[in-house]
Enzyme design. Structure first.
Site, PDB file in Angstrom:
ATOM      1  N   SER A  35       0.812  -1.212   0.000  1.00 45.80           N
ATOM      2  CA  SER A  35       0.000   0.000   0.000  1.00 45.80           C
ATOM      3  C   SER A  35       0.847   1.264   0.000  1.00 45.80           C
ATOM      4  O   SER A  35       0.538   2.226  -0.717  1.00 45.80           O
ATOM      5  CB  SER A  35      -0.945  -0.002   1.200  1.00 45.80           C
ATOM      6  OG  SER A  35      -0.231  -0.062   2.419  1.00 45.80           O
ATOM      7  N   LYS A 102       9.853  -7.881   5.701  1.00 44.31           N
ATOM      8  CA  LYS A 102       9.025  -7.593   4.546  1.00 44.31           C
ATOM      9  C   LYS A 102       8.341  -8.874   4.091  1.00 44.31           C
ATOM     10  O   LYS A 102       8.739  -9.957   4.478  1.00 44.31           O
ATOM     11  CB  LYS A 102       9.881  -7.020   3.399  1.00 44.31           C
ATOM     12  CG  LYS A 102      10.371  -5.592   3.677  1.00 44.31           C
ATOM     13  CD  LYS A 102      11.215  -5.033   2.554  1.00 44.31           C
ATOM     14  CE  LYS A 102      10.563  -5.133   1.200  1.00 44.31           C
ATOM     15  NZ  LYS A 102       9.201  -4.518   1.152  1.00 44.31           N
ATOM     16  N   GLY A 104       4.655  -8.942   3.769  1.00 45.86           N
ATOM     17  CA  GLY A 104       3.233  -8.968   4.095  1.00 45.86           C
ATOM     18  C   GLY A 104       2.369  -9.040   2.847  1.00 45.86           C
ATOM     19  O   GLY A 104       1.265  -9.593   2.871  1.00 45.86           O
ATOM     20  N   GLU A 111      11.314  -8.583  -4.175  1.00 44.70           N
ATOM     21  CA  GLU A 111      11.748  -7.356  -3.520  1.00 44.70           C
ATOM     22  C   GLU A 111      13.205  -7.439  -3.077  1.00 44.70           C
ATOM     23  O   GLU A 111      13.968  -6.476  -3.223  1.00 44.70           O
ATOM     24  CB  GLU A 111      10.841  -7.055  -2.322  1.00 44.70           C
ATOM     25  CG  GLU A 111       9.437  -6.618  -2.733  1.00 44.70           C
ATOM     26  CD  GLU A 111       8.476  -6.526  -1.565  1.00 44.70           C
ATOM     27  OE1 GLU A 111       7.477  -5.803  -1.674  1.00 44.70           O
ATOM     28  OE2 GLU A 111       8.711  -7.196  -0.535  1.00 44.70           O
TER      29      GLU A 111
END
Length: 262
Positions: A35, A102, A104, A111
């Site tokens: 988000s 990281k 989620g 990434e």
């Protein structure tokens, strides 16, 4: 409009906007997933259309790629770009040493590959993601679907000798079916509560057969941009040892982000 945003969304917006200002013309930029990273993509898209910013972007997921194309950003693969000037991404947790959890959003494999193929990694986050010690957020571990239950058993056995408070592991679901990553793998979420030695845990987990990658980012992040609901922004640079503080104004008519969802 930004005037209608909740404090947490305002915090994400100002962090993304401040990080977007770090991007210069001609850069090759890794775009994160989640988000907060979506706010960044919209900010960069506005700079492309309004200011003529020319960048080449490598997204870390199919959904980030779709959003980037929608806002007019030139998207290429990492193999095409070869090396990046900067990657900007969100985080589920970060500590004082800028170590991260990281994944989620289920994209931590791509990434991590993109972040480590960059001259620098910048994390954008709201202040709630800052923790004294990692582990409250479940640690994602990407595993092969083949024999995933055996991998889960090996992970749980390994956790017995690790400095963690919890050892429960769960298969991430998408409705009634397992969540599947862009690479076709599953994710096991490790509910550890507190991680005593994140570096050791990251190394040990990746030695387990069936494990593809874990969500611990150790010594990868260079800078974190922290947003607050009142418009304040704090930029911490781990390499320079500096902390910069600023405040960004909200444009009440700004509707760049009205259709973004978590």
């Amino acid at each position: 409009m930004t005037g209608e945003l909740s404090p947490i969304d305002k915090a994400k917006f100002v962090a993304a906007k401040r990080a977007a200002e770090m991007v210069e013309d001609g850069m090759r930029v890794g775009l994160g997933t989640g988000s907060t990273a979506a706010w960044l993509v919209r900010c960069l898209g506005e700079m492309v259309s309004r200011d003529g910013l020319k960048i080449t972007a490598v997204p870390t997921s199919s959904r980030t790629a779709a959003l980037a194309r929608d806002v007019g950003i030139n998207v290429v693969s990492l193999d095409e770009a070869k090396w990046l000037d900067m990657t900007i991404d969100g985080a589920d947790e970060f500590d004082a040493d800028l170590n991260l959890i990281k994944g989620g959003g289920g994209a931590h494999l791509q990434e991590k590959i993109v972040a480590t193929a960059s001259d620098q990694m910048v994390v954008i986050a709201d202040a709630s993601k800052s923790v004294e010690r990692l582990g409250a957020f479940p640690l994602p571990v990407e595993v092969l679907p083949f024999g995933w239950q055996s991998s889960q058993a090996l992970i749980e056995e390994t956790l017995v000798s690790m400095d963690v408070m919890g050892r429960t592991t769960t298969l991430r679901m998408n409705g009634d079916a397992p969540f599947v990553t862009d690479e076709g793998n599953y994710i096991l979420d490790l509910h550890l509560k507190r991680i005593g030695n994140a570096r050791q845990l990251a190394l040990v987990l990746n030695q387990i057969p069936g494990v593809i990658e874990n969500g611990l980012f150790i010594d990868i992040c260079d800078t974190v941009v922290i947003g607050y609901g009142d418009g304040r922004v704090e930029v911490r640079d781990i390499n320079e040892g500096t902390v910069e503080k600023d405040r960004l104004d909200f444009a009440e008519t700004d509707n760049l982000f009205t259709d973004l969802t978590d």
